[in-house]
Design an enzyme around this catalytic site. Sequence first.
Site, PDB file in Angstrom:
ATOM      1  N   ALA A   1      -1.319   5.779   4.814  1.00  0.00           N
ATOM      2  CA  ALA A   1      -0.694   4.913   5.806  1.00  0.00           C
ATOM      3  C   ALA A   1       0.572   4.270   5.232  1.00  0.00           C
ATOM      4  O   ALA A   1       1.649   4.364   5.821  1.00  0.00           O
ATOM      5  CB  ALA A   1      -1.684   3.851   6.273  1.00  0.00           C
ATOM      6  N   GLY A   2       0.441   3.622   4.073  1.00  0.00           N
ATOM      7  CA  GLY A   2       1.576   2.904   3.495  1.00  0.00           C
ATOM      8  C   GLY A   2       2.677   3.834   3.010  1.00  0.00           C
ATOM      9  O   GLY A   2       3.865   3.573   3.232  1.00  0.00           O
TER      10      GLY A   2
ATOM     11  N   GLU B   1      -6.876   2.396   7.001  1.00  0.00           N
ATOM     12  CA  GLU B   1      -8.239   1.869   6.934  1.00  0.00           C
ATOM     13  C   GLU B   1      -8.264   0.341   7.010  1.00  0.00           C
ATOM     14  O   GLU B   1      -9.287  -0.254   7.355  1.00  0.00           O
ATOM     15  CB  GLU B   1      -8.928   2.368   5.650  1.00  0.00           C
ATOM     16  CG  GLU B   1     -10.426   2.160   5.663  1.00  0.00           C
ATOM     17  CD  GLU B   1     -11.158   2.807   4.491  1.00  0.00           C
ATOM     18  OE1 GLU B   1     -10.602   3.747   3.874  1.00  0.00           O
ATOM     19  OE2 GLU B   1     -12.284   2.377   4.198  1.00  0.00           O
TER      20      GLU B   1
ATOM     21  N   ARG C   1     -17.176   6.574  12.015  1.00  0.00           N
ATOM     22  CA  ARG C   1     -16.005   7.456  11.962  1.00  0.00           C
ATOM     23  C   ARG C   1     -16.438   8.898  11.801  1.00  0.00           C
ATOM     24  O   ARG C   1     -17.204   9.217  10.898  1.00  0.00           O
ATOM     25  CB  ARG C   1     -15.112   7.065  10.790  1.00  0.00           C
ATOM     26  CG  ARG C   1     -13.901   7.939  10.633  1.00  0.00           C
ATOM     27  CD  ARG C   1     -13.032   7.451   9.501  1.00  0.00           C
ATOM     28  NE  ARG C   1     -13.633   7.644   8.205  1.00  0.00           N
ATOM     29  CZ  ARG C   1     -13.573   8.784   7.509  1.00  0.00           C
ATOM     30  NH1 ARG C   1     -12.950   9.835   7.997  1.00  0.00           N
ATOM     31  NH2 ARG C   1     -14.135   8.871   6.328  1.00  0.00           N
TER      32      ARG C   1
ATOM     33  N   ARG D   1     -22.716  11.576  10.582  1.00  0.00           N
ATOM     34  CA  ARG D   1     -23.011  10.942   9.302  1.00  0.00           C
ATOM     35  C   ARG D   1     -24.058   9.855   9.374  1.00  0.00           C
ATOM     36  O   ARG D   1     -24.916   9.744   8.505  1.00  0.00           O
ATOM     37  CB  ARG D   1     -21.737  10.319   8.755  1.00  0.00           C
ATOM     38  CG  ARG D   1     -20.762  11.358   8.352  1.00  0.00           C
ATOM     39  CD  ARG D   1     -19.492  10.732   7.883  1.00  0.00           C
ATOM     40  NE  ARG D   1     -18.612  11.799   7.473  1.00  0.00           N
ATOM     41  CZ  ARG D   1     -17.392  11.601   7.010  1.00  0.00           C
ATOM     42  NH1 ARG D   1     -16.915  10.381   6.905  1.00  0.00           N
ATOM     43  NH2 ARG D   1     -16.659  12.615   6.638  1.00  0.00           N
TER      44      ARG D   1
ATOM     45  N   GLY E   1       0.825  -1.198   0.000  1.00  0.00           N
ATOM     46  CA  GLY E   1       0.000   0.000   0.000  1.00  0.00           C
ATOM     47  C   GLY E   1       0.858   1.245   0.000  1.00  0.00           C
ATOM     48  O   GLY E   1       1.895   1.306   0.657  1.00  0.00           O
TER      49      GLY E   1
HETATM   50  C1  LIG Z   1     -14.232  10.095  -1.708  1.00  0.00           C
HETATM   51  C2  LIG Z   1     -13.617   9.983  -0.343  1.00  0.00           C
HETATM   52  C3  LIG Z   1     -13.436  11.128   0.438  1.00  0.00           C
HETATM   53  C4  LIG Z   1     -12.858  11.031   1.694  1.00  0.00           C
HETATM   54  N1  LIG Z   1     -12.685  12.172   2.429  1.00  0.00           N
HETATM   55  C5  LIG Z   1     -12.068  12.088   3.629  1.00  0.00           C
HETATM   56  C6  LIG Z   1     -11.794  13.272   4.374  1.00  0.00           C
HETATM   57  O1  LIG Z   1     -12.116  14.380   3.970  1.00  0.00           O
HETATM   58  N2  LIG Z   1     -11.163  13.154   5.559  1.00  0.00           N
HETATM   59  C7  LIG Z   1     -10.773  11.946   6.049  1.00  0.00           C
HETATM   60  O2  LIG Z   1     -10.185  11.910   7.109  1.00  0.00           O
HETATM   61  N3  LIG Z   1     -11.001  10.818   5.354  1.00  0.00           N
HETATM   62  C8  LIG Z   1     -11.638  10.855   4.152  1.00  0.00           C
HETATM   63  N4  LIG Z   1     -11.874   9.697   3.449  1.00  0.00           N
HETATM   64  C9  LIG Z   1     -11.352   8.408   3.954  1.00  0.00           C
HETATM   65  C10 LIG Z   1      -9.857   8.293   3.679  1.00  0.00           C
HETATM   66  O3  LIG Z   1      -9.544   8.874   2.445  1.00  0.00           O
HETATM   67  C11 LIG Z   1      -9.371   6.860   3.635  1.00  0.00           C
HETATM   68  O4  LIG Z   1      -9.876   6.147   4.694  1.00  0.00           O
HETATM   69  C12 LIG Z   1      -7.857   6.817   3.735  1.00  0.00           C
HETATM   70  O5  LIG Z   1      -7.289   7.640   2.777  1.00  0.00           O
HETATM   71  C13 LIG Z   1      -7.335   5.410   3.600  1.00  0.00           C
HETATM   72  O6  LIG Z   1      -5.932   5.455   3.531  1.00  0.00           O
HETATM   73  P1  LIG Z   1      -5.062   4.163   3.530  1.00  0.00           P
HETATM   74  O7  LIG Z   1      -3.658   4.578   3.466  1.00  0.00           O
HETATM   75  O8  LIG Z   1      -5.478   3.301   4.667  1.00  0.00           O
HETATM   76  O9  LIG Z   1      -5.493   3.371   2.219  1.00  0.00           O
HETATM   77  P2  LIG Z   1      -5.526   3.791   0.670  1.00  0.00           P
HETATM   78  O10 LIG Z   1      -5.200   5.194   0.434  1.00  0.00           O
HETATM   79  O11 LIG Z   1      -6.808   3.254   0.161  1.00  0.00           O
HETATM   80  O12 LIG Z   1      -4.350   2.982   0.059  1.00  0.00           O
HETATM   81  C14 LIG Z   1      -4.427   1.611  -0.205  1.00  0.00           C
HETATM   82  C15 LIG Z   1      -3.163   1.191  -0.880  1.00  0.00           C
HETATM   83  O13 LIG Z   1      -3.075  -0.213  -0.876  1.00  0.00           O
HETATM   84  C16 LIG Z   1      -2.778  -0.689  -2.154  1.00  0.00           C
HETATM   85  N5  LIG Z   1      -3.354  -2.020  -2.246  1.00  0.00           N
HETATM   86  C17 LIG Z   1      -4.586  -2.427  -1.870  1.00  0.00           C
HETATM   87  N6  LIG Z   1      -4.710  -3.744  -2.023  1.00  0.00           N
HETATM   88  C18 LIG Z   1      -3.541  -4.193  -2.501  1.00  0.00           C
HETATM   89  C19 LIG Z   1      -3.046  -5.467  -2.842  1.00  0.00           C
HETATM   90  N7  LIG Z   1      -3.769  -6.572  -2.690  1.00  0.00           N
HETATM   91  N8  LIG Z   1      -1.801  -5.540  -3.335  1.00  0.00           N
HETATM   92  C20 LIG Z   1      -1.030  -4.435  -3.474  1.00  0.00           C
HETATM   93  N9  LIG Z   1      -1.443  -3.213  -3.133  1.00  0.00           N
HETATM   94  C21 LIG Z   1      -2.680  -3.101  -2.652  1.00  0.00           C
HETATM   95  C22 LIG Z   1      -3.303   0.327  -3.099  1.00  0.00           C
HETATM   96  O14 LIG Z   1      -2.599   0.273  -4.310  1.00  0.00           O
HETATM   97  C23 LIG Z   1      -3.027   1.606  -2.328  1.00  0.00           C
HETATM   98  O15 LIG Z   1      -1.714   2.013  -2.565  1.00  0.00           O
HETATM   99  C24 LIG Z   1     -12.457   9.781   2.185  1.00  0.00           C
HETATM  100  C25 LIG Z   1     -12.650   8.634   1.413  1.00  0.00           C
HETATM  101  C26 LIG Z   1     -13.254   8.728   0.174  1.00  0.00           C
HETATM  102  C27 LIG Z   1     -13.544   7.482  -0.579  1.00  0.00           C
END
Ligand SMILES: Cc1cc2nc3c(=O)[nH]c(=O)nc-3n(C[C@H](O)[C@H](O)[C@H](O)COP(=O)(O)OP(=O)(O)OC[C@H]3O[C@@H](n4cnc5c(N)ncnc54)[C@H](O)[C@@H]3O)c2cc1C
Lengths: 666, 257
Positions: free
Chosen positions: A58-59, A453, A463, A345, A54
């Site tokens: 986070a990643g 997430e 949340r 929400r 990821g």
């Molecule tokens: C439209 C939208 C608006 C939002 N607005 C807000 C906001 O205003 N404020 C807020 O706090 N939160 C908001 N959120 C929530 C927030 O954006 C996400 O919860 C957060 O960004 C998740 O981050 P993450 O690093 O956990 O995962 P992600 O950013 O989803 O990253 C996942 C990563 O994992 C990789 N990956 C996944 N599966 C695999 C696999 N099997 N093999 C290899 N790579 C893989 C992907 O390529 C990606 O790089 C919003 C979400 C959405 C959908």
Amino acid sequence: MTELIDGLYREGEKIADTKAPHDVPIAQRWEQRKFNANLVNPANRRKLDVIVVGSGLAGGAAAASLGEQGYNVKCFFYQDSARRAHSIAAQGGINAAKNYRNDGDSVYRLFYDTVKGGDYRAREDNVYRLAEVSAAIIDQCVAQGVPFAREYGGLLDNRSFGGVQVSRTFYARGQTGQQLLIGAYQALERQVRAGTVKEYRRHEMVELIVIDGRARGIVTRDMVTGEIATHLADAVVLCTGGYGNVFFLSTNAMGCNATAIWRAHRKGAYFANPCYTQIHPTCIPQSGDFQSKLTLMSESLRNDGRIWVPKRAEDCDKDPRDIPEEDRDYYLERIYPAFGNLVPRDIASRQAKNMCDEGRGVGPAIKERDAQGNERMMRRGVYLDFSEAIGRLGRDAVSARYGNLFEMYQRITGDDPYEVPMRIYPAVHYTMGGLWVDYDLESNIPGLYVAGEANFSDHGANRLGASALMQGLADGYFVLPDTLNDYLADMLREGKVDPDAPEIAEARKSVEDRIDRLMALRGTRSVDDFHMALGRIMWEYCGMERREEGLREAIGQIRALKEEFWRDARITGEAMELNQALEKAGRLLDFFELAELMCIDALHRRESCGGHFRAESQTPEGEALRHDDEFLYVAAWEWGGENQPPILHKEDLIYKDIELKQRSYK
Amino acid sequence: MNIKLKIWRQKNQDSEGHFEEYSMTGIEEHMSFLEVLDLLNEQLFAEGEEPVAFDSDCREGICGQCGVVINGQAHGPIRSTTCQLHMRHLAEDPSFKDGSTITIEPWRSTGFPVLKDLIVDRSALDRIVQAGGYISVNTGAAPEAHSVPVQKDKADAAFEAAACIGCGACVAACPNASAMLFTGAKISHLGLLPQGQPERLARVVNMLNQHDAEGFGGCTNIGECAAVCPKSVPLEVITRLNRDLGHALWKGQKATA
Ligand SMILES: Cc1cc2nc3c(=O)[nH]c(=O)nc-3n(C[C@H](O)[C@H](O)[C@H](O)COP(=O)(O)OP(=O)(O)OC[C@H]3O[C@@H](n4cnc5c(N)ncnc54)[C@H](O)[C@@H]3O)c2cc1C
Ligand code: SF4
Ligand code: FES
């Protein structure tokens, strides 16, 4: 073996987090934990390999920070560039307890709001730490060049965000996620240049390698060539985001999936609170049968927009401008006068659904299937009206605040929100469930860490806005670098894994077999077709409102659909090439299994909390009713084996620093 | 409406590509362009043919993953990403009639090799960033955010440049296949902020060296890039890039490791 409960699951031993140091007060625990953690000598770090899956907030943050420390990091993601991870789409903002507004904010208040907002289903220790490190996130991002909104004095601007009464949200127009991710991505690319991080773009993790009980590597598929490869490491960190796409239609990006965490679950990692799904109230309603995803409109719109539906169902097809004030029902302001349009929400979402269920929804009627499988036409939309704000502030001021969102709305719907009220409807948005982790963000498989997430830890049953970005960056920049150290110090003594260990070849073989089986399918239906069908089941029975019999029905339907998939699906193309149908099929198989677990989890939790509304558990006024006496725990599910019932482990939630209350926004 | 799609098909990086034509009926105005491609793929599937491979992820105009040339224009006739283009936008064109043919090709540039059908490899853009498109600050080493105020107009201009989503449309539209708008956007974003000053001159030299090494052409002020940029990154970012470059050369700034 213990008895089978409801014919669906068994109950196992209780579990607990053992890493947070409870001998000191909550405000000192993180410092204490860091102090207790073992360190790794800088010269030894490059001998240690860490896999990060990821590249989102986070990643990306974790890989960059670990790279800076000198570890040998491999970062995998399925997009073509790390900058495109789904975090990029977040619009609204990121919280931090800076109290720049002098409005009484503090670490404790952010902690309090987050626990309360999560309906008392999050772990106190983790949430406290989140609040504690939040301020440093803003410092970090500003230093990286993240262009947050500023005031004329050159200082950072703030706004308030759904459900809270202080202004602690930092934002970068409607592109906060993008700007934060670019910051993390740039830090990551700097480490790529420095040689500490190697990126694997368009690589999907398809299996976890566990040897002697420890996470030791992953199996990947190169999405361009189809090549299957194994990668070994001293620790594996999953930052793979949420699984909202189990519903097919959601605000998530097309590729968001559960595969990485589901594969880990099947290898023994507990999956916590799978049914906790957040439904976001302000999305653009579905417009037709071929829709591929739903678009979120920032929640900040609720600061000035007023939400209403016609009082009478007969008025629903009228031009909203022709409906006089007295015939409009500003239902949130009516039911929740203290919070009005700014209720949390889950409440805003459920009330919108109630209005539409009553037949007072607006916009085009959409074909739906009811619980019995019958088709019906329903209007699924409520108005979000800016005419009063335009009158009060002027068109220019409204445009300065929301112009880009209005433009986006107009581009998608063809309607001009300056002239006609917007239409919105709730959509699946965020999954609070995920792999179970302890205070260190370590799953119950040693060496497997989970952040962002993808884990379950900080949000409870609901949340609050602007807290997922905070959590992703807190985990990646500030928590993992310290807690992983502790584990890696042990691994330095443990030594490298034997590359000939049979578990490695087995993991690889299981992936190859699965692909062979998929490619051999010769049915008539496409993968998307099955995914849509799964989504319909989940939305109908395990969406905003859930009931006992509906959930049982859903479990049966999911099992039947999965069987049907193996009988009647077909995957085009070949395995050893870029093959999008194959990618989707692999993800869908994991969604099938996860969907069933979500329904079982929803079924066993006979209470309403957060976004999880059990129709059987409500107050006389129709509000969600929690049962703290019975359900004050995290439900952590263990994989029971192929076609075997899962095993429920409960982690009691203990509130010592915050008093447990029923939520009320009235 | 009924439409014909003329689409570039190419099995992989090593094979030759060619155009194929497909007819579609019952397309509705509110469908997005990518949803039409989804529908085409369902149709191809039903006919036993292989679907068209194309990239997309967020489908809301922010990730930069989608992007194809539509009727000769990067991302199509309106200034947006391909995922935000809707059939009603195409139908607004007076030359668009029932049964019109829409031509769809991948980004055209030597810097972006085709991987399959409409999918190209844009990793060259990441390598330009790796060459210096960042501010070197280690995690945990940052000063308090309010210790450095930023003038609002500077902050706003930095923001405008920071809005680049790295889609590569600027490259696809440029007759020289130059990635100058992309590179200039990054250089402006970081160079306008006080935090970006210490590395400012080294950054421009390093990034431009990499830009050239990737086979992207030079800028001859044609302006096609800014015209198609879905995020309205202004041409001025190239002016700023050139100014910084001039300054760097005058100061004798060398590329750093
Ligand atoms: C439209 C939208 C608006 C939002 N607005 C807000 C906001 O205003 N404020 C807020 O706090 N939160 C908001 N959120 C929530 C927030 O954006 C996400 O919860 C957060 O960004 C998740 O981050 P993450 O690093 O956990 O995962 P992600 O950013 O989803 O990253 C996942 C990563 O994992 C990789 N990956 C996944 N599966 C695999 C696999 N099997 N093999 C290899 N790579 C893989 C992907 O390529 C990606 O790089 C919003 C979400 C959405 C959908
Ligand atoms: S400058 Fe514009 S066109 Fe070029 S990559 Fe950035 S967003 Fe795309
Ligand atoms: S799919 Fe993300 S910008 Fe188009």
